[in-house]
Design an enzyme around this catalytic site. Sequence first.
Site, PDB file in Angstrom:
ATOM      1  N   ASP A 104       0.845  -1.199   0.000  1.00 59.88           N
ATOM      2  CA  ASP A 104       0.000   0.000   0.000  1.00 59.88           C
ATOM      3  C   ASP A 104       0.880   1.248   0.000  1.00 59.88           C
ATOM      4  O   ASP A 104       1.746   1.405   0.863  1.00 59.88           O
ATOM      5  CB  ASP A 104      -0.903  -0.002   1.242  1.00 59.88           C
ATOM      6  N   TYR A 159       2.472  10.016  -0.056  1.00 61.42           N
ATOM      7  CA  TYR A 159       3.577   9.439   0.720  1.00 61.42           C
ATOM      8  C   TYR A 159       4.936   9.781   0.120  1.00 61.42           C
ATOM      9  O   TYR A 159       5.962   9.553   0.770  1.00 61.42           O
ATOM     10  CB  TYR A 159       3.457   7.909   0.782  1.00 61.42           C
ATOM     11  N   LYS A 182      -3.054   5.850  -3.776  1.00 63.84           N
ATOM     12  CA  LYS A 182      -4.163   6.747  -3.427  1.00 63.84           C
ATOM     13  C   LYS A 182      -3.972   8.116  -4.060  1.00 63.84           C
ATOM     14  O   LYS A 182      -2.843   8.625  -4.147  1.00 63.84           O
ATOM     15  CB  LYS A 182      -4.242   6.924  -1.898  1.00 63.84           C
ATOM     16  N   HIS A 220      -7.754   9.451  -1.212  1.00 63.92           N
ATOM     17  CA  HIS A 220      -7.094   9.371   0.097  1.00 63.92           C
ATOM     18  C   HIS A 220      -7.904   9.996   1.232  1.00 63.92           C
ATOM     19  O   HIS A 220      -7.923   9.479   2.348  1.00 63.92           O
ATOM     20  CB  HIS A 220      -5.725  10.049   0.005  1.00 63.92           C
ATOM     21  N   ILE A 222      -3.098  -3.390   7.184  1.00 62.67           N
ATOM     22  CA  ILE A 222      -1.862  -2.991   6.501  1.00 62.67           C
ATOM     23  C   ILE A 222      -0.881  -2.371   7.504  1.00 62.67           C
ATOM     24  O   ILE A 222      -0.658  -1.161   7.507  1.00 62.67           O
ATOM     25  CB  ILE A 222      -2.138  -2.033   5.330  1.00 62.67           C
ATOM     26  N   LYS A 264       2.518  -1.050   9.189  1.00 60.43           N
ATOM     27  CA  LYS A 264       3.707  -0.429   8.625  1.00 60.43           C
ATOM     28  C   LYS A 264       4.862  -0.553   9.604  1.00 60.43           C
ATOM     29  O   LYS A 264       4.706  -0.331  10.797  1.00 60.43           O
ATOM     30  CB  LYS A 264       3.433   1.046   8.328  1.00 60.43           C
ATOM     31  N   SER A 265       6.031  -0.896   9.083  1.00 57.77           N
ATOM     32  CA  SER A 265       7.257  -0.869   9.879  1.00 57.77           C
ATOM     33  C   SER A 265       8.441  -0.771   8.939  1.00 57.77           C
ATOM     34  O   SER A 265       8.408  -1.329   7.843  1.00 57.77           O
ATOM     35  CB  SER A 265       7.389  -2.115  10.754  1.00 57.77           C
ATOM     36  N   ARG A 308      10.514  -6.586  12.687  1.00 54.04           N
ATOM     37  CA  ARG A 308       9.078  -6.354  12.912  1.00 54.04           C
ATOM     38  C   ARG A 308       8.274  -6.651  11.663  1.00 54.04           C
ATOM     39  O   ARG A 308       7.134  -7.132  11.749  1.00 54.04           O
ATOM     40  CB  ARG A 308       8.849  -4.908  13.365  1.00 54.04           C
ATOM     41  N   ASN A 342       5.325  -9.268  12.081  1.00 52.75           N
ATOM     42  CA  ASN A 342       3.974  -8.825  11.739  1.00 52.75           C
ATOM     43  C   ASN A 342       3.309  -9.761  10.732  1.00 52.75           C
ATOM     44  O   ASN A 342       2.083  -9.874  10.696  1.00 52.75           O
ATOM     45  CB  ASN A 342       3.995  -7.410  11.160  1.00 52.75           C
TER      46      ASN A 342
END
Length: 273
Positions: free
Chosen positions: A44, A49, A74, A107, A226, A228-229, A234, A238
């Site tokens: 994603d 971003y 998005k 978005h 979704i 995030k890291s 992690r 995850n």
Amino acid sequence: MEPTITLDGGLTVPKLGYGTWRLWGQDAYDGVRTALDVGYRHVDTAQGYDNEAEVGRAIADSDVDRDEVFLTTKLKPSNAAAADVRRSTEQSLRDLGVDRVDLLLLHWPAEDHAPLEETMQAMTALVEDGLTRAIGVSNFPSAMLRRAYEFAPLVTDQVEHHPYLAVDAIEEVLREHGGFVTAYSPIARGEVADDPTLTEIADAHDVTATQVTLRWLIQKPGTVAIPKSGNPERIRTNFDVFGFELSDEEMARIRALDRGHRLVAPADGPDWD
């Protein structure tokens, strides 16, 4: 095996995706490469971003075939006018290095830039023209989501959702239309890690509270998460949530943690449910 959601028309969406918010440059590239190596097949990103080029390059450089990756981006709210929807999506495709994305979202609500009907119709045209396989919205409260459905065949609403923030009204609208929730900030920016209830359940399964939270989300019908890291370990942990299952009683205990705790609430945001 990772669970998926299959929509009308055969589009298959992996229920656990890799989020890239606030990952830039090399960190975005490395994060996506690690995620794909671990097993994620859902990535994603967003125009806002500022990492679409790095995300696209990571996908291209990986050993995973592009057709195996469910890719979401998005539209910025400022690109909500019909001409900007197409122009900016074409630019996103160039930046990502792909012919189309699998899912294109608006978005944030953007009626200060263009009428909702105009934006939804322009996004629908991109499906018809093959620039995206499906469309949806993000950060839409239930009443606005219901109105958006009057103009377009949406498949999801990507919203903040975790044990401390239920989204019942949004889920109801999506169920009516065969859509699904995409949960961002699914671990409440790490707040779940020390939760006593989640920790107790985690101990029973020999996993972490974070893993329990992600398992809870993807075990819910019609929900995609979704996390995030940028941390490789992690990213791996995850994704390691498919070797155990929560009982109905455990699912209910986690659902009871809801206290309307919203982490993402910009001053110019919508009126939430």
